[in-house]
Design a protein around this motif. Structure first.
Motif, mmCIF file in Angstrom:
data_model
loop_
_atom_site.group_PDB
_atom_site.id
_atom_site.type_symbol
_atom_site.label_atom_id
_atom_site.label_comp_id
_atom_site.label_asym_id
_atom_site.label_seq_id
_atom_site.Cartn_x
_atom_site.Cartn_y
_atom_site.Cartn_z
ATOM 1 N N ARG A 1 40.302 30.685 35.669
ATOM 2 C CA ARG A 1 41.297 30.523 34.615
ATOM 3 C C ARG A 1 40.805 29.455 33.650
ATOM 4 N N GLN B 1 46.936 33.650 32.485
ATOM 5 C CA GLN B 1 46.153 34.803 32.926
ATOM 6 C C GLN B 1 45.030 35.136 31.946
ATOM 7 N N ARG C 1 41.162 34.791 31.623
ATOM 8 C CA ARG C 1 40.088 34.503 32.558
ATOM 9 C C ARG C 1 38.713 34.568 31.878
#
Length: 356
Positions: free
Chosen positions: A341, A347, A349
């Motif tokens: 992360r 969320q 990535r």
């Protein structure tokens, strides 16, 4: 005989009409639909109107012009290159009615804080993101059941590539952090960026490493034109080549030290992603690295809406799942695969794989 004074017939009718109007209004007010309608209008309908108006004002350049100075209809029509000033005035008056514009002595200006903020160049990505929501996410919600019934799907041609490229800059600080973490700053680096958008991330990498050269490709012609223009204005056109191309059809030698893909893996279906990653790996020089950044499933509701649009499209696939993406990197032959992360709790990535 003195006649008795009476009200004129017209006055009696007016009074009767007033009574009927009050009675009718009372009946309407007691209907359960009325408070519901008023509540929906205030909480949902008016905000949708305002968001649509602000997106149109931004994309047309109107917010930028009015942030400089108030303008009359004639000046704005000339800027827009439109001839129907009457319709333009109706549109401007709608902005006044919604509270985002004001009109004074025939000139229009920015009134709401929303309009003033979106007019600032540093908030262009937010303005583009608003336009993306209205152009793509809302139609998916509105038309989804009907599209299923008729067998329709969204296509790549439904997208405005320039708007998408601008909107993705919302995550620019996150992408730049990921690039900074993998880029060698001292040695010469040959970079390939797949889906370059505006070229802003190639620019960032070139600033970090003055010995870097790059090939930047994008699928859409209008995006390529924008990236080339930007490279010239940034004085990077001698170090960066911008080319229209599809990764599926590229035939490049394994000569790149770093390959990057930002916010575009979902333009490839889940079933073709392993083969896509294999193609990327084949273009890396020994010891090279591949950096892929993407929003993943399980984040903010806006990502769910983006994912809905992608699922309703006739190309690509859904947003990736982080665990599945790691598996696909390994299946494609990458080693030392890492997935982190960029910001804790979000969320978004960064996936990194090596050819070692």
């Amino acid at each position: 005989m003195i006649p008795i004074a009476t009200a004129p017939p017209k006055a009696r009718r007016s009074g009767s009409q007033r009574v009927r109007s009050v009675t009718t209004l009372a009946k309407v007010a007691t209907q359960p639909q009325v408070p519901l309608m008023l509540a929906l209008s205030k909480r949902f309908v008016t905000p949708v109107y305002r968001a649509s108006f602000l997106a149109g004002a931004s994309s047309s350049g109107m917010l930028h012009w009015l942030a400089v100075r108030p303008c009359d209809v004639e000046s704005l029509a000339a800027q827009l290159e439109v001839s129907d000033k009457g319709l333009l005035k109706l549109w401007l008056d709608a902005g006044v009615r919604l509270g985002d514009f004001y009109e004074r002595f025939g000139c229009y200006g920015l009134k709401s804080w929303s309009a003033k903020l979106l007019a600032r160049s540093r908030h262009d990505a937010i303005a583009a993101g608003l336009e993306e929501v209205l152009r793509y996410h809302v139609p998916a919600l509105l038309n989804g059941p009907e599209m299923l019934r008729d067998g329709d799907r969204f296509s790549l041609s439904d997208q405005n590539g320039a708007v998408i490229a601008r909107a993705t800059r919302v995550v620019q600080p996150l992408v730049e952090q990921a690039v900074s973490s993998v880029l060698d700053r001292s040695e010469p680096v040959r970079l390939l960026e797949i889906g370059c958008g505006t070229g802003i991330y190639v620019k960032y990498a070139a600033q970090l490493n003055p010995r870097l050269t790059a090939l930047a490709i994008d699928l859409q012609d209008d995006v390529v034109a924008l990236a080339r223009k930007n490279m010239r204005s940034w004085k990077l056109d001698e170090r960066v080549e911008v080319r229209q191309g599809d990764l599926r059809e590229l035939a490049l030698q394994p000569s790149f030290d770093l390959i990057t893909m930002h916010n575009n893996i979902y333009y490839f279906s889940d079933g073709e992603r392993v083969e896509t990653l294999r193609r990327v790996r084949s273009m890396l020089a020994p010891g090279g690295k591949f950096l892929l950044t993407s929003s993943c499933q399980g984040g903010h509701v806006s990502l769910d809406m983006l994912n809905l649009w992608l699922e309703y499209a006739d190309f690509g696939g859904p947003l990736p799942r982080a665990d599945r993406m790691v598996e696909q990197f390994a299946e494609a032959g990458f080693t030392d695969v890492q997935a982190g992360r960029v910001v804790a709790g979000e969320q978004f990535r960064a996936f990194v794989g090596s050819t070692d």
